[in-house]
Design a protein around this motif. Sequence first.
Motif, PDB file in Angstrom:
ATOM      1  N   TRP A  31      -3.526   0.494 -12.473  1.00 49.95           N
ATOM      2  CA  TRP A  31      -4.316   0.491 -11.240  1.00 49.95           C
ATOM      3  C   TRP A  31      -3.560   1.205 -10.123  1.00 49.95           C
ATOM      4  CZ3 TRP A  31      -3.714  -1.591  -6.285  1.00 49.95           C
ATOM      5  CH2 TRP A  31      -4.863  -1.610  -5.498  1.00 49.95           C
ATOM      6  N   LYS A  32      -2.276   0.935  -9.981  1.00 52.96           N
ATOM      7  CA  LYS A  32      -1.480   1.578  -8.936  1.00 52.96           C
ATOM      8  C   LYS A  32      -1.361   3.079  -9.163  1.00 52.96           C
ATOM      9  CE  LYS A  32       1.346  -2.233  -7.206  1.00 52.96           C
ATOM     10  NZ  LYS A  32       2.732  -2.719  -6.953  1.00 52.96           N
ATOM     11  N   ALA A  33      -1.362   3.496 -10.437  1.00 52.45           N
ATOM     12  CA  ALA A  33      -1.316   4.939 -10.724  1.00 52.45           C
ATOM     13  C   ALA A  33      -2.582   5.622 -10.217  1.00 52.45           C
ATOM     14  CB  ALA A  33      -1.152   5.157 -12.226  1.00 52.45           C
ATOM     15  N   MET A  34      -3.722   4.922 -10.325  1.00 50.07           N
ATOM     16  CA  MET A  34      -4.972   5.480  -9.804  1.00 50.07           C
ATOM     17  C   MET A  34      -4.961   5.499  -8.286  1.00 50.07           C
ATOM     18  SD  MET A  34      -8.096   6.678 -10.083  1.00 50.07           S
ATOM     19  CE  MET A  34      -8.519   6.489 -11.818  1.00 50.07           C
ATOM     20  N   TYR A  35      -4.427   4.441  -7.667  1.00 46.39           N
ATOM     21  CA  TYR A  35      -4.434   4.309  -6.206  1.00 46.39           C
ATOM     22  C   TYR A  35      -3.048   4.623  -5.644  1.00 46.39           C
ATOM     23  CZ  TYR A  35      -9.084   2.335  -6.553  1.00 46.39           C
ATOM     24  OH  TYR A  35     -10.420   2.169  -6.788  1.00 46.39           O
ATOM     25  N   SER A  36      -2.600   5.842  -5.924  1.00 48.53           N
ATOM     26  CA  SER A  36      -1.269   6.251  -5.478  1.00 48.53           C
ATOM     27  C   SER A  36      -1.251   6.725  -4.035  1.00 48.53           C
ATOM     28  CB  SER A  36      -0.739   7.367  -6.382  1.00 48.53           C
ATOM     29  OG  SER A  36      -1.645   8.469  -6.383  1.00 48.53           O
TER      30      SER A  36
ATOM     31  N   GLN B 289      -7.683   7.887  -2.834  1.00 51.70           N
ATOM     32  CA  GLN B 289      -7.787   7.955  -4.293  1.00 51.70           C
ATOM     33  C   GLN B 289      -8.809   6.929  -4.772  1.00 51.70           C
ATOM     34  OE1 GLN B 289      -5.994  10.157  -6.248  1.00 51.70           O
ATOM     35  NE2 GLN B 289      -5.218  11.062  -4.382  1.00 51.70           N
ATOM     36  N   GLY B 290      -9.201   7.061  -6.023  1.00 55.22           N
ATOM     37  CA  GLY B 290     -10.172   6.124  -6.604  1.00 55.22           C
ATOM     38  C   GLY B 290     -11.554   6.732  -6.566  1.00 55.22           C
ATOM     39  N   GLY B 291     -12.426   6.164  -5.729  1.00 57.99           N
ATOM     40  CA  GLY B 291     -13.765   6.713  -5.562  1.00 57.99           C
ATOM     41  C   GLY B 291     -14.564   6.737  -6.852  1.00 57.99           C
ATOM     42  N   VAL B 292     -15.333   7.819  -7.046  1.00 57.01           N
ATOM     43  CA  VAL B 292     -16.219   7.929  -8.211  1.00 57.01           C
ATOM     44  C   VAL B 292     -15.417   7.905  -9.512  1.00 57.01           C
ATOM     45  CG1 VAL B 292     -17.862   9.423  -9.403  1.00 57.01           C
ATOM     46  CG2 VAL B 292     -18.004   9.152  -6.935  1.00 57.01           C
ATOM     47  N   THR B 293     -14.232   8.520  -9.499  1.00 57.60           N
ATOM     48  CA  THR B 293     -13.413   8.556 -10.719  1.00 57.60           C
ATOM     49  C   THR B 293     -13.053   7.151 -11.171  1.00 57.60           C
ATOM     50  OG1 THR B 293     -12.480  10.694 -10.066  1.00 57.60           O
ATOM     51  CG2 THR B 293     -11.294   9.452 -11.747  1.00 57.60           C
ATOM     52  N   ALA B 294     -12.619   6.297 -10.239  1.00 56.77           N
ATOM     53  CA  ALA B 294     -12.269   4.910 -10.580  1.00 56.77           C
ATOM     54  C   ALA B 294     -13.494   4.158 -11.065  1.00 56.77           C
ATOM     55  CB  ALA B 294     -11.659   4.210  -9.363  1.00 56.77           C
ATOM     56  N   PHE B 295     -14.648   4.430 -10.464  1.00 51.39           N
ATOM     57  CA  PHE B 295     -15.887   3.762 -10.871  1.00 51.39           C
ATOM     58  C   PHE B 295     -16.267   4.150 -12.293  1.00 51.39           C
ATOM     59  CE2 PHE B 295     -20.578   3.972 -11.198  1.00 51.39           C
ATOM     60  CZ  PHE B 295     -20.879   2.628 -11.031  1.00 51.39           C
ATOM     61  N   VAL B 296     -16.249   5.443 -12.586  1.00 55.49           N
ATOM     62  CA  VAL B 296     -16.653   5.919 -13.917  1.00 55.49           C
ATOM     63  C   VAL B 296     -15.662   5.460 -14.977  1.00 55.49           C
ATOM     64  CG1 VAL B 296     -17.002   7.965 -15.349  1.00 55.49           C
ATOM     65  CG2 VAL B 296     -17.955   7.890 -13.036  1.00 55.49           C
ATOM     66  N   GLU B 297     -14.369   5.676 -14.734  1.00 51.37           N
ATOM     67  CA  GLU B 297     -13.366   5.321 -15.741  1.00 51.37           C
ATOM     68  C   GLU B 297     -13.247   3.810 -15.906  1.00 51.37           C
ATOM     69  OE1 GLU B 297      -9.669   7.229 -14.951  1.00 51.37           O
ATOM     70  OE2 GLU B 297     -10.483   9.265 -15.123  1.00 51.37           O
ATOM     71  N   GLY B 298     -13.213   3.078 -14.786  1.00 50.99           N
ATOM     72  CA  GLY B 298     -13.120   1.625 -14.864  1.00 50.99           C
ATOM     73  C   GLY B 298     -14.363   1.013 -15.480  1.00 50.99           C
ATOM     74  N   GLY B 299     -15.547   1.525 -15.080  1.00 52.72           N
ATOM     75  CA  GLY B 299     -16.794   1.006 -15.629  1.00 52.72           C
ATOM     76  C   GLY B 299     -16.928   1.296 -17.106  1.00 52.72           C
ATOM     77  N   ALA B 300     -16.532   2.501 -17.542  1.00 53.36           N
ATOM     78  CA  ALA B 300     -16.601   2.857 -18.962  1.00 53.36           C
ATOM     79  C   ALA B 300     -15.669   1.957 -19.782  1.00 53.36           C
ATOM     80  CB  ALA B 300     -16.230   4.321 -19.156  1.00 53.36           C
ATOM     81  N   TYR B 301     -14.513   1.635 -19.222  1.00 51.81           N
ATOM     82  CA  TYR B 301     -13.558   0.735 -19.889  1.00 51.81           C
ATOM     83  C   TYR B 301     -14.183  -0.647 -20.085  1.00 51.81           C
ATOM     84  CZ  TYR B 301      -9.429  -2.315 -20.334  1.00 51.81           C
ATOM     85  OH  TYR B 301      -8.520  -3.264 -20.743  1.00 51.81           O
TER      86      TYR B 301
ATOM     87  N   VAL C 147       0.847  -1.205   0.000  1.00 49.06           N
ATOM     88  CA  VAL C 147       0.000   0.000   0.000  1.00 49.06           C
ATOM     89  C   VAL C 147       0.877   1.247   0.000  1.00 49.06           C
ATOM     90  CG1 VAL C 147      -1.927  -1.145   1.152  1.00 49.06           C
ATOM     91  CG2 VAL C 147      -0.167  -0.033   2.518  1.00 49.06           C
ATOM     92  N   PRO C 148       0.368   2.349  -0.537  1.00 49.94           N
ATOM     93  CA  PRO C 148       1.143   3.597  -0.543  1.00 49.94           C
ATOM     94  C   PRO C 148       1.446   4.081   0.876  1.00 49.94           C
ATOM     95  CG  PRO C 148      -0.724   3.726  -2.039  1.00 49.94           C
ATOM     96  CD  PRO C 148      -0.910   2.482  -1.243  1.00 49.94           C
ATOM     97  N   ALA C 149       2.492   4.846   0.998  1.00 47.51           N
ATOM     98  CA  ALA C 149       2.871   5.398   2.296  1.00 47.51           C
ATOM     99  C   ALA C 149       1.740   6.255   2.849  1.00 47.51           C
ATOM    100  CB  ALA C 149       4.146   6.228   2.161  1.00 47.51           C
ATOM    101  N   GLY C 150       1.478   6.125   4.143  1.00 52.02           N
ATOM    102  CA  GLY C 150       0.430   6.902   4.783  1.00 52.02           C
ATOM    103  C   GLY C 150      -0.923   6.233   4.783  1.00 52.02           C
TER     104      GLY C 150
END
Length: 561
Positions: A356-361, A365-377, A282-285
Amino acid sequence: MSAAILLLIGLVMMSLGYLIYSRFIAQRIYRLDPDFRTPAHEFEDGIDFVPTNRFVLWGHHFTSVAGAAPIVGPAIAVIWGWLPAFLWVVMGTIFFAGVHDMGAIWASVRNKAKSVGSLTGDVVGKRARSIFMIVIFLVLLMVNAVFAVVIAKLMMNFPTAVLPVWGAIVVALIVGQLIYRRIVSLPVVSVIGVVALYALIWAGPSVPIQMPAEVAGMSGNAVWILLLFLYAGIASVLPVWMLLQPRDYINGLQLFVGLLILYGAIALLNPVLVAPMINNDVPAGTPSLLPLLFVTIACGAISGFHGLVASGTTSKQLNKETDARFVGYFGAIGEGCLSLAAILVACAGFASLADWKAMYSAFGQGGVTAFVEGGAYVIHNGLGLPQVTAATLLTVMAALFAGTTMDTGLRLQRYIFQEWGEIYNQPWMKKPLPATLLAIGTCLLLAFGAGGADGSGGMIIWPLFGTTNQLLAGLTLLVITVMLVHMRRPMWYTLLPLCFLLLMTVLALVLQLKTFYAQENYFLLGLDIVVLVAAILVALECAAALKRHRALAAAEQPDAD
């Protein structure tokens, strides 16, 4: 891991939960009675108390509790890996959320549709009620202020979604008249509403509506927030059949169509979950999985906000007590299905682990953006739908659910002020209009007072939403448990979930105290202490009430309904 196989496992488990476990809870624990006269009939007024078809009421309840949270929480929590999020959503839906939601409706219906906060005064005591009402108010304040920011940002970032988001209100008003006036049958109305809504979604990319960066000295984001609160204020005082019910019902149907599209794309594409099953890198923090997983994913597993809707608006519209199983438990199943979809597209909607790691840096991070972009893909590659149309569809889905939650949330906040008017003998506060203005005023004060001209002040206290919300769910289960003890019914099916939930919540509050102190964020530190003290005080009050009711129940006949 195949996303299609994980989808099948999740759906089968939740289906068995509804068919078997919910039937057991409804018949053996809550003992729902089809002949019990519900408050919707006893106090019918055509505004708030309206006996409602269970399918329409399910749509209202489900879309009111769903909001953006069952998308945001799971799509953030997968940073720890997809398996913990999957297990908590599926098991939490079956053994926690369904029991909680159905129980909150039942408890309120059995007590003249009182809200869970007011009900606490009768079941536990006046001191507990006062503390509980503060917690409830904080949760509603957070939900309304934050969801306004979420919707505003979606409309700023995705102008193709503006037409369907606002056009859905017109569709709902027409559908409300068709249902209430009995002009056409419910199945026909359903088809008309869904077709109209998806026609707007299809037209959205052709008619993008972009708010200017600045309007009359305010940012475009702030203007959207003001317009959203103006709309929510009007919606909160209209009769429920006119806008709230039909809007929620049509949104519920469009969600299931949207889920079928997503699930169909996953089944046909059968993408691989590129995210790790357990993420040890997991990312630091990033905070520890325990206990933060159980407060990061609230809606979609169990959420205190559900109890507010169940006892605030749903219980006032329940036609038969037995409808509580379908409306409450199946409503939780619907939300679990949405969270399951969010997990799958947030873990399989990327070409590689590196993407995926670039999104969850970082955590959060992620949230609605990951849902919309991942779902559209997934939809684009699985069904061939244009990616911009798929993105619009998912953006509208998130925005409409956040909007319906705002509608209900502001109405519930108005109820809180009206109940305070009753408690403290302030006749002016009991009236709908002053109470609504107070609700809007407090939300705007937080949005613009704490957030400045941008109106994003709700995000300041959002880090405490998860813990405050889960605390509320635990306290709602406490009230239900006390009622069950008084009736000499089995209590373990609510007591065990509430003990687990309160433990995780208190641990999370303590952990956040350390974080806020290290960040020198003394405002959130102080608010965290207030919530923690409230949790301890209400838990002690409820423990005393539990002991008292057990003693009383021992001296009474069983089934003292």
